[in-house]
Enzyme design. Structure first.
Site, PDB file in Angstrom:
ATOM      1  N   HIS A 251     -16.691 -71.962  49.002  1.00  0.00           N
ATOM      2  CA  HIS A 251     -17.444 -73.159  48.645  1.00  0.00           C
ATOM      3  C   HIS A 251     -17.093 -73.593  47.232  1.00  0.00           C
ATOM      4  O   HIS A 251     -16.551 -72.829  46.423  1.00  0.00           O
ATOM      5  CB  HIS A 251     -18.951 -72.926  48.791  1.00  0.00           C
ATOM      6  CG  HIS A 251     -19.486 -71.780  47.984  1.00  0.00           C
ATOM      7  ND1 HIS A 251     -19.648 -71.843  46.612  1.00  0.00           N
ATOM      8  CD2 HIS A 251     -19.901 -70.533  48.359  1.00  0.00           C
ATOM      9  CE1 HIS A 251     -20.148 -70.710  46.170  1.00  0.00           C
ATOM     10  NE2 HIS A 251     -20.311 -69.886  47.211  1.00  0.00           N
ATOM     11  N   CYS A 267     -18.665 -64.428  48.134  1.00  0.00           N
ATOM     12  CA  CYS A 267     -17.989 -65.676  48.509  1.00  0.00           C
ATOM     13  C   CYS A 267     -16.867 -65.992  47.525  1.00  0.00           C
ATOM     14  O   CYS A 267     -16.825 -65.475  46.408  1.00  0.00           O
ATOM     15  CB  CYS A 267     -18.978 -66.831  48.536  1.00  0.00           C
ATOM     16  SG  CYS A 267     -20.180 -66.726  49.882  1.00  0.00           S
TER      17      CYS A 267
END
Length: 292
Positions: A251, A267
């Site tokens: 992201h 992440c």
């Protein structure tokens, strides 16, 4: 790419005939000036002939092993759970391009080996997201795929009941360099410096894939969707309580100061423009290799 409620998809060689070689000895005559008898010239013994090879049975590896019937109560792979018993990915650090994936046309049994034991069902969707899994190996009548919701595990599906999907892209995350490289058809397109998991919550190693995409909340994500991966935290208890049921993802991030550092819950954090590029270019099923 569609958006789901919480995320969006994911000769045998013929026998060579033996050549029987024969040769002829041509005997000539010579005129001898003397009247003494001439001893006969000894002839060499005939060359032995090589018998034709005996045909061998077809090796077992060439046989299509049958798929055992799967019990109706076999568990279904879900967003949170994959049953035990699936083998480890033998090439989990491979950067080789995986050109093909598959999408189940209906619920399919997944086996622990070609002709092995059925362990779970793989459904066409997970939480409404279309499932496309990369094919990592093939055997006669069988294909091995990366599994969602578990790290570094593969499962085997018999031929039939699924649709092949072409996969052109591949992402490679190098934790040591803190970089993400995007390749298309094996050719590098872009490389970005990124942020990865902190020491306690590292970005999981191994091969995984893009399961789908999901919306995000809050300005820290730069107003862009996230790519949800098939991988999950290696240690769910190490991440924040609200993330223990989540998958790892890719992201955008609002602050450039994090790039090149180990700071996330696992992440991969990308620059805003890089995330826009990936969202526009990548399809569900795109393979990802994370290595040191």
């Amino acid at each position: 790419m569609r958006r789901g409620p919480s995320l969006v998809r994911t000769r045998r060689a013929g026998a060579v005939p033996a050549l029987v070689l024969a040769f002829c000895v041509l005997a000539g005559t010579s005129k001898i000036a003397t009247r003494e008898p001439v001893a006969p010239v000894a002839q060499p013994p005939p060359a032995p002939t090589t018998p034709a090879p005996t045909p061998r049975p077809t090796p077992t590896v060439d046989r299509i092993l049958p798929a055992a019937a799967a019990p109706d109560d076999l568990p279904v792979i879900s967003y949170l759970h994959v049953p035990r018993g699936f083998p480890a990915d033998p090439d989990q650090a491979s950067e080789a391009h995986l050109p093909e994936g598959l999408h189940p046309a209906h619920q399919l049994a997944v086996y622990d080996a070609p002709g092995g034991r059925p362990r779970a069902f793989l459904a066409p969707t997970i939480r409404g997201v279309t499932v496309i899994v990369p094919i990592v190996a093939k055997r006669p009548g069988w294909s091995a795929v990366l599994l969602p919701s578990v790290n570094r595990r593969i499962g085997w599906l018999p031929d039939g009941g699924w649709h092949a999907k072409t996969l052109r892209d591949h992402l490679i995350v190098r934790r040591g360099d803190r970089t993400l490289t995007w390749l298309r058809d094996g050719v590098r397109q872009k490389t970005w410096t990124v942020a990865i998991g902190a020491d306690r919550t590292p970005t999981p190693l191994g091969r995984t894939f893009v399961l789908g995409r999901t919306g995000t909340h809050g300005s820290v994500y730069a107003g862009l969707d996230a790519l949800v991966l098939g991988a999950v935290p290696d240690d769910r208890d190490a991440v924040a309580p609200g993330l223990r049921g989540a998958h790892t993802g890719i992201h955008a991030w609002y602050r450039s100061s994090v790039f090149g550092r180990n700071v996330s819950n696992g992440c991969v954090r990308m620059p805003r423009d890089a995330q826009r590029t990936l969202l526009a270019q990548l399809d569900p099923g795109t393979p990802i290799t994370v290595r040191d």
